[in-house]
Structures are given as C-alpha cells and as structure tokens.
Design an enzyme around this catalytic site. Structure first.
Site, PDB file in Angstrom:
ATOM      1  N   ALA A   1       0.810  -1.224   0.000  1.00 19.69           N
ATOM      2  CA  ALA A   1       0.000   0.000   0.000  1.00 19.69           C
ATOM      3  C   ALA A   1       0.838   1.266   0.000  1.00 19.69           C
ATOM      4  O   ALA A   1       0.341   2.348  -0.296  1.00 19.69           O
ATOM      5  CB  ALA A   1      -0.936  -0.003   1.205  1.00 19.69           C
TER       6      ALA A   1
ATOM      7  N   ARG B   1      10.644   7.233  -1.244  1.00 12.96           N
ATOM      8  CA  ARG B   1      12.051   7.319  -1.639  1.00 12.96           C
ATOM      9  C   ARG B   1      12.267   7.010  -3.126  1.00 12.96           C
ATOM     10  O   ARG B   1      13.327   7.275  -3.675  1.00 12.96           O
ATOM     11  CB  ARG B   1      12.889   6.379  -0.764  1.00 12.96           C
ATOM     12  CG  ARG B   1      13.015   6.865   0.670  1.00 12.96           C
ATOM     13  CD  ARG B   1      13.499   5.778   1.623  1.00 12.96           C
ATOM     14  NE  ARG B   1      12.434   4.864   2.038  1.00 12.96           N
ATOM     15  CZ  ARG B   1      12.602   3.844   2.871  1.00 12.96           C
ATOM     16  NH1 ARG B   1      13.788   3.592   3.372  1.00 12.96           N
ATOM     17  NH2 ARG B   1      11.575   3.072   3.205  1.00 12.96           N
TER      18      ARG B   1
ATOM     19  N   GLN C   1      -5.993  -0.295   2.009  1.00  7.04           N
ATOM     20  CA  GLN C   1      -5.544   0.451   3.189  1.00  7.04           C
ATOM     21  C   GLN C   1      -5.528   1.915   2.745  1.00  7.04           C
ATOM     22  O   GLN C   1      -4.575   2.367   2.103  1.00  7.04           O
ATOM     23  CB  GLN C   1      -4.141  -0.006   3.619  1.00  7.04           C
ATOM     24  CG  GLN C   1      -3.668   0.681   4.883  1.00  7.04           C
ATOM     25  CD  GLN C   1      -2.160   0.530   5.122  1.00  7.04           C
ATOM     26  OE1 GLN C   1      -1.393   0.307   4.187  1.00  7.04           O
ATOM     27  NE2 GLN C   1      -1.746   0.663   6.366  1.00  7.04           N
TER      28      GLN C   1
ATOM     29  N   GLY D   1       1.203   2.338   8.611  1.00  7.15           N
ATOM     30  CA  GLY D   1       2.273   1.442   9.063  1.00  7.15           C
ATOM     31  C   GLY D   1       1.998   0.001   8.698  1.00  7.15           C
ATOM     32  O   GLY D   1       0.879  -0.358   8.302  1.00  7.15           O
ATOM     33  N   THR D   2       3.028  -0.829   8.845  1.00  2.51           N
ATOM     34  CA  THR D   2       2.923  -2.215   8.374  1.00  2.51           C
ATOM     35  C   THR D   2       1.912  -3.045   9.190  1.00  2.51           C
ATOM     36  O   THR D   2       1.244  -3.916   8.642  1.00  2.51           O
ATOM     37  CB  THR D   2       4.304  -2.892   8.361  1.00  2.51           C
ATOM     38  OG1 THR D   2       5.023  -2.550   9.556  1.00  2.51           O
ATOM     39  CG2 THR D   2       5.131  -2.443   7.169  1.00  2.51           C
TER      40      THR D   2
ATOM     41  N   GLU E   1      13.738  -0.696  14.536  1.00  4.97           N
ATOM     42  CA  GLU E   1      13.901  -0.055  13.220  1.00  4.97           C
ATOM     43  C   GLU E   1      15.145   0.832  13.195  1.00  4.97           C
ATOM     44  O   GLU E   1      15.570   1.349  14.235  1.00  4.97           O
ATOM     45  CB  GLU E   1      12.664   0.794  12.898  1.00  4.97           C
ATOM     46  CG  GLU E   1      11.418  -0.017  12.636  1.00  4.97           C
ATOM     47  CD  GLU E   1      11.622  -1.049  11.533  1.00  4.97           C
ATOM     48  OE1 GLU E   1      11.858  -0.660  10.383  1.00  4.97           O
ATOM     49  OE2 GLU E   1      11.577  -2.250  11.839  1.00  4.97           O
TER      50      GLU E   1
ATOM     51  N   ARG F   1       7.383  -5.545 -37.365  1.00  4.19           N
ATOM     52  CA  ARG F   1       6.379  -4.932 -36.496  1.00  4.19           C
ATOM     53  C   ARG F   1       5.200  -5.868 -36.245  1.00  4.19           C
ATOM     54  O   ARG F   1       5.075  -6.909 -36.889  1.00  4.19           O
ATOM     55  CB  ARG F   1       5.945  -3.602 -37.116  1.00  4.19           C
ATOM     56  CG  ARG F   1       7.071  -2.568 -37.105  1.00  4.19           C
ATOM     57  CD  ARG F   1       6.729  -1.357 -37.929  1.00  4.19           C
ATOM     58  NE  ARG F   1       5.409  -0.848 -37.580  1.00  4.19           N
ATOM     59  CZ  ARG F   1       4.676  -0.048 -38.364  1.00  4.19           C
ATOM     60  NH1 ARG F   1       5.160   0.318 -39.555  1.00  4.19           N
ATOM     61  NH2 ARG F   1       3.496   0.354 -37.982  1.00  4.19           N
TER      62      ARG F   1
ATOM     63  N   LYS G   1       5.490  -5.062 -41.678  1.00  3.08           N
ATOM     64  CA  LYS G   1       4.398  -4.770 -40.747  1.00  3.08           C
ATOM     65  C   LYS G   1       3.174  -5.625 -41.101  1.00  3.08           C
ATOM     66  O   LYS G   1       2.746  -5.620 -42.251  1.00  3.08           O
ATOM     67  CB  LYS G   1       4.037  -3.277 -40.809  1.00  3.08           C
ATOM     68  CG  LYS G   1       3.193  -2.788 -39.670  1.00  3.08           C
ATOM     69  CD  LYS G   1       1.706  -2.604 -39.868  1.00  3.08           C
ATOM     70  CE  LYS G   1       1.153  -2.080 -41.116  1.00  3.08           C
ATOM     71  NZ  LYS G   1      -0.267  -1.757 -41.121  1.00  3.08           N
TER      72      LYS G   1
HETATM   73  C1  UD1 Z   1      10.150  -2.841   6.901  1.00  3.92           C
HETATM   74  C2  UD1 Z   1      10.315  -3.371   8.321  1.00  3.92           C
HETATM   75  C3  UD1 Z   1      11.795  -3.561   8.607  1.00  3.92           C
HETATM   76  C4  UD1 Z   1      12.412  -4.489   7.580  1.00  3.92           C
HETATM   77  C5  UD1 Z   1      12.120  -4.016   6.155  1.00  3.92           C
HETATM   78  C6  UD1 Z   1      12.517  -5.099   5.167  1.00  3.92           C
HETATM   79  C7  UD1 Z   1       8.461  -2.446   9.663  1.00  3.92           C
HETATM   80  C8  UD1 Z   1       8.087  -1.411  10.650  1.00  3.92           C
HETATM   81  N1  UD1 Z   1       9.743  -2.431   9.263  1.00  3.92           N
HETATM   82  O1  UD1 Z   1      10.789  -1.566   6.848  1.00  3.92           O
HETATM   83  O2  UD1 Z   1      11.984  -4.077   9.918  1.00  3.92           O
HETATM   84  O3  UD1 Z   1      13.802  -4.596   7.792  1.00  3.92           O
HETATM   85  O4  UD1 Z   1      10.722  -3.766   5.975  1.00  3.92           O
HETATM   86  O5  UD1 Z   1      12.443  -4.661   3.832  1.00  3.92           O
HETATM   87  O6  UD1 Z   1       7.653  -3.229   9.295  1.00  3.92           O
HETATM   88  N2  UD1 Z   1       3.315  -0.812   3.606  1.00  3.92           N
HETATM   89  C9  UD1 Z   1       1.926  -0.797   3.552  1.00  3.92           C
HETATM   90  N3  UD1 Z   1       1.252   0.059   4.350  1.00  3.92           N
HETATM   91  C10 UD1 Z   1       1.866   0.880   5.228  1.00  3.92           C
HETATM   92  C11 UD1 Z   1       3.286   0.848   5.278  1.00  3.92           C
HETATM   93  C12 UD1 Z   1       3.970  -0.012   4.468  1.00  3.92           C
HETATM   94  O7  UD1 Z   1       1.327  -1.539   2.782  1.00  3.92           O
HETATM   95  O8  UD1 Z   1       1.158   1.607   5.930  1.00  3.92           O
HETATM   96  C13 UD1 Z   1       4.028  -1.728   2.708  1.00  3.92           C
HETATM   97  C14 UD1 Z   1       4.930  -1.019   1.732  1.00  3.92           C
HETATM   98  O9  UD1 Z   1       4.225  -0.756   0.532  1.00  3.92           O
HETATM   99  C15 UD1 Z   1       6.065  -2.020   1.518  1.00  3.92           C
HETATM  100  C16 UD1 Z   1       6.097  -2.793   2.811  1.00  3.92           C
HETATM  101  O10 UD1 Z   1       4.871  -2.541   3.488  1.00  3.92           O
HETATM  102  O11 UD1 Z   1       5.789  -2.899   0.448  1.00  3.92           O
HETATM  103  C17 UD1 Z   1       7.259  -2.372   3.696  1.00  3.92           C
HETATM  104  O12 UD1 Z   1       7.127  -0.995   3.983  1.00  3.92           O
HETATM  105  P1  UD1 Z   1       8.373  -0.024   3.994  1.00  3.92           P
HETATM  106  O13 UD1 Z   1       7.893   1.331   4.305  1.00  3.92           O
HETATM  107  O14 UD1 Z   1       9.196  -0.225   2.799  1.00  3.92           O
HETATM  108  O15 UD1 Z   1       9.130  -0.595   5.287  1.00  3.92           O
HETATM  109  P2  UD1 Z   1      10.663  -0.521   5.618  1.00  3.92           P
HETATM  110  O16 UD1 Z   1      10.966   0.826   6.159  1.00  3.92           O
HETATM  111  O17 UD1 Z   1      11.464  -0.987   4.477  1.00  3.92           O
HETATM  112 CA    CA Z   2      11.038  -1.582   2.377  1.00  5.43          CA
END
Ligand code: UD1
Ligand code: CA
Length: 462
Positions: A10, A15, A72, A77-78, A154, A332, A350
């Site tokens: 989501a 970055r 979402q 957050g995850t 983290e 083509r 083509k």
């Molecule tokens: C996350 C982990 C970290 C791990 C790393 C591995 C957490 C808090 N941290 O960090 O420990 O080392 O992945 O790659 O989980 N996402 C959502 N919804 C959200 C936030 C994120 O779907 O609200 C999805 C993102 O699209 C992505 C994945 O979750 O595909 C990971 O999110 P990202 O923000 O990249 O986490 P990291 O900072 O890399």
């Molecule tokens: Ca990531």
C-alpha cells in the site's frame, strides 16, 4: 494445514520519487509485486491477499484476479496494513505468511523453508532474517543472552549500539492464526515515525510467552528491499543474473551476461547463442540452435529453431525455422515470417505474412502484405498500403519475382510465378506467369553531352 499470504503493497514508496506506486516498478520486466505473488504461489498458499493503498486501482489491476485485493486507505504502518486483511480471514484457520511487495527477489524455496521451520518448531511467529555487511535501513533483530529473538528495532529508532547488529528483519514472517489479529490491535504508534509497526508484535509475543523463532536466509541477496531507484537497479541486475543463470544451466550460451537482458518468463532453447546487447522481453520464446544478437530486441516474439536474428527489432510477431533476419530489420506487430525466409538489411515488415523460403533482402517496406513461398522481393520494393484513409492488402503469389525499386500500390495482386520489371509502379494486378512493367520507356538522345558543352561555352564567351 491451510496457508494464507498477505502481501503489503500500500505504501507510496516516497524514496522512489515517483508518481507510480512502488510495487509496480518493474524488475526483469514484471512489477515487483508480481514476483512476490509468484513466490507465494510456489509455496501453495490457499489464500492470497494483497493490501493496496497508494495507486489502489493500478495495483489492483496488476494483481487481480491472481490475488484478492483489500484497501488500506491511509498508510499508517505495516501492522495497520496487515489488519486490513483481517475481515477477509475471518474463519480462516491456519498459518499466515506476511510478505512485502517490495522484495522481488524472495524465492518460493525460501518461503517453503520458512513455513516448514515455523511448523516444525511449533512457533507462534517465525521471522525470516538475514545477515548483511551493510544492514543500514533495515530493522535489526535483537536477541537475548540465550540467543532467542527478543524484539526488532527499526533503523530510525535504534540506539547506536543496537544498530551495530548485522542480523536484519527481511519483513517476511509466518504467524499462527490464533491470537494474531488480537495482538495486532494492541500495537501503538509509539516510535519516531508515528507508525503502527508490525515488527512490534515480536516483543509482544515474547513478553506474552508465545514462542518466536527465526529462520536465517542463506542467500542474503534475496531479501533486498527496494526503497529507491538505486536498489531497483540492483534488484533488476540480480534478477537478470538469476534468469540468465537458469538459461545457461539449461544449455543456452550467453556470451556476455552483463550486457544481456532477458525478462523473467522468456524461454530459450538449447544451444542457442545470445550475443551482447540483446533484449528478450515479454512472452518471447526462442527455439533451439538460434543465434540472437548482437544488439537485438525481441518483444513478444516467437523465433523458431535454427534462426538467426542480428541487430534487429521484432515485436509481437512470429518467425519460423531456419530464418535469417537482419542486420537492421524491423518486424512490427502481426507479422508471420515463414521457415527459411530471409529478411535483410533496412527492411521493415508490418502485419504481413511471408511464405516459406521467400526473400526480402534489402531496403524494403512490406506492410499489410501476403507473400507466398519462394518469392524474391528486389531491393527497394515498397508496398504502398495506405491511401491516406485506409490500409490495403498486397498479395504476391508463390514464386513471383519483384524487380528492384518497385512500388506495389495496394490493393494489388501479383500472380503465381509472375515477374515485375524493376522500377515499376504497379497499380493493376499482374496475372500469373505474366511480366508487369509500368515505367516510362527510355529515350537516349544522341550526342547530347557534346551539344550541351557547346552551348555552355557560347554563353561563357558573351
Ligand atoms: C520494513 C520493516 C523492517 C524491515 C524491512 C525489510 C516495519 C516497521 N519495518 O521496513 O523491519 O527490515 O521492511 O524490507 O515493518 N506498507 C503498507 N502500508 C503501510 C506501510 C507499508 O502496505 O502503511 C508496505 C509497503 O508498501 C512495503 C512494505 O509494506 O511494500 C514495507 O514498507 P516499507 O515502508 O518499505 O518498510 P521498511 O521501512 O522498508
Ligand atoms: Ca522496504
């Protein structure tokens, strides 16, 4: 036991500095999330749920119907992301794999190992970890004196001491269903980023005396999480290397892997040689004993056994056996090039069919044409297929011979075995066996040069 997978996809991927959702950026030709789904499918999951948010419609379009999609709306957050799958999993009893949509290199084999370890150890949670020389950016796995996993911290929240730990959280976990969502609900966003961290569940489990174990990945490169364009390029490079290694293991010669680009899903037969700067993309299939490249691009192309394609581009077209294409041909969409055909330099084809053994060796445009077998198309022949409104068909029957620099103004047919005189502009059908000539008769003016010279000298003397 049943197995479900929840793929987190989501996030915007800030970055990446992109308008496109991060998980739709491509690695070896496929969106990253598609690679993750493929790996999950290899473990044989019973349910596959993708959590989408940023760019929801686009992500859904890319993964449905292969996966179910939940939304979402706000990326908090995850942990919050995983919770969006809770409703879909009511009544589900089994294990839940949590995966991230931005780790495209993870293999089905690793996931199978993770699930097996989870089940063998009877853990409530199993974290896939890896040891990295440079763990910067990842969550670190902190262990107690006995070496048991205690919690994950983290990058942004860790103390300098904690951040020296080189074992990282890959973001991949397996959870027992019982108690999982209840615990997720108790997670709070008390951290530097103000997010609901899924990683907090580890410490909560440990405190609640629910068994947590880890599973260490052999090949740390599989964990690569793509957060920026540099990592995207790195993931692409590694995935390409993997694809090429598989081809080489199956008997394909890749002259220079570093400059050869083969997308995941392309097939290449034994004893085919791929020369540098070649790109094999989409649903391309190449037969055995072919020579591809140098500098060739095949997009959704089917190339039969024993064919050669050099310095050419072929798109959405089929080439038969023992054909010889290029250098510098452009084939083509919608073309079918038969067995033993030669398409030479600076030729564009083509939406045309070229029959067995026919030759279009130099400097031609063949569009909307149906060419039989054993036809010779002279240098510079052009099918005039477009009258400004509509496209028309040119038919050249078996064994016909088209003289150099001919214009075939479609719709037009050149009959079986017929000849067309060089330099003709053919607007009427040429019957089988006939010679069609359509050009001004030649006139030679005797002593013209001498007379011209005389006139010029007269003028100069004035
Ligand atoms: C996350 C982990 C970290 C791990 C790393 C591995 C957490 C808090 N941290 O960090 O420990 O080392 O992945 O790659 O989980 N996402 C959502 N919804 C959200 C936030 C994120 O779907 O609200 C999805 C993102 O699209 C992505 C994945 O979750 O595909 C990971 O999110 P990202 O923000 O990249 O986490 P990291 O900072 O890399
Ligand atoms: Ca990531």
């Amino acid at each position: 036991m049943a197995l479900a997978a929840v793929v987190l996809a989501a996030g915007k991927g800030t970055r990446m500095k992109s308008r496109r959702p991060k998980v739709l950026h491509r690695v070896a030709g496929k969106p990253m999330v598609a690679h993750v789904i493929k790996a999950a499918r290899k473990v044989g999951v019973d349910r596959l749920i993708v959590v989408a948010g940023y760019g929801f419609e686009d992500v859904a379009a890319a993964v449905e119907p292969e996966a179910e999609v939940v939304c979402q709306a706000e990326q908090l957050g995850t942990a919050h992301a995983v919770m969006q799958a809770e409703k879909r999993l009511t009544g589900f009893e089994g294990d839940i794999l949590v995966l991230c949509g931005d780790t495209p290199l993870l293999t089905g084999q690793t996931l199978s190992g993770l699930v097996a370890h989870h089940r063998n150890t009877g853990a409530a949670a199993t974290v896939l970890t890896a040891r990295l020389d440079d763990p910067f950016g990842y969550g670190r796995v902190l262990r107690d004196a006995a070496g048991m996993v205690r919690r994950i911290v983290e990058q942004k929240d860790g103390s300098p001491d904690e951040l020296t730990v080189q074992e990282i959280n890959t973001g991949v976990y397996c959870f027992r269903h019982a108690g999982f969502f209840e615990t997720l609900h108790r997670i709070t966003p008390q951290n530097k980023q103000g997010e609901f961290y899924l990683t907090d569940i580890i410490e909560m489990y440990v405190t609640g005396e629910r068994p947590v174990v880890s599973y260490l990945l052999d090949d740390f490169r599989e964990t690569l999480g793509v957060n920026d364009r540099r990592q995207l390029a790195e993931a692409d490079r590694l995935m390409r290397e993997r694809v090429l290694n598989a081809l080489m293991a199956a008997g394909v010669t890749v002259v220079d892997p570093a400059s050869t680009f083969v997308e995941d899903g392309v097939t290449v037969g034994m004893d085919t040689v791929i020369h540098p700067f070649s790109f094999l993309e989409g649903s391309t299939t190449v037969g055995e004993d072919c020579t591809i490249g140098p500098a060739t691009r095949l997009i959704n192309a089917q190339i039969g056994d024993g064919s050669t394609v050099q310095q050419s581009v072929i798109v959405d077209s089929r080439v038969g056996l023992q054909a010889n294409i290029g250098p510098y041909a452009y084939i083509r969409p919608g073309s079918e090039v038969g067995d033993g055909v030669k398409i030479g330099d600076f030729v564009e084809i083509k939406k045309s069919r070229i029959g067995t053994g026919s030759k279009v060796p130099h400097l031609s445009y063949i569009g909307d044409a149906v060419i039989g077998s054993g036809v010779n198309v002279g240098a510079g022949t052009i099918t005039c297929n477009y009258d400004g409104v509509k496209k028309w068909t040119t038919i050249i029957e078996d064994g016909a011979f088209i003289g150099s620099n001919t214009n075939l103004v479609a719709p037009v047919r050149v009959g079986e075995g017929a000849y067309v005189g060089a330099g003709s502009t053919i607007t009427k059908d040429v019957p089988p066996g006939a010679l069609g000539v359509a050009r001004g008769p030649q006139t030679n003016i005797k002593d013209w040069v001498q007379k011209k010279k005389g006139r010029t000298e007269d003028k100069a003397n004035v």
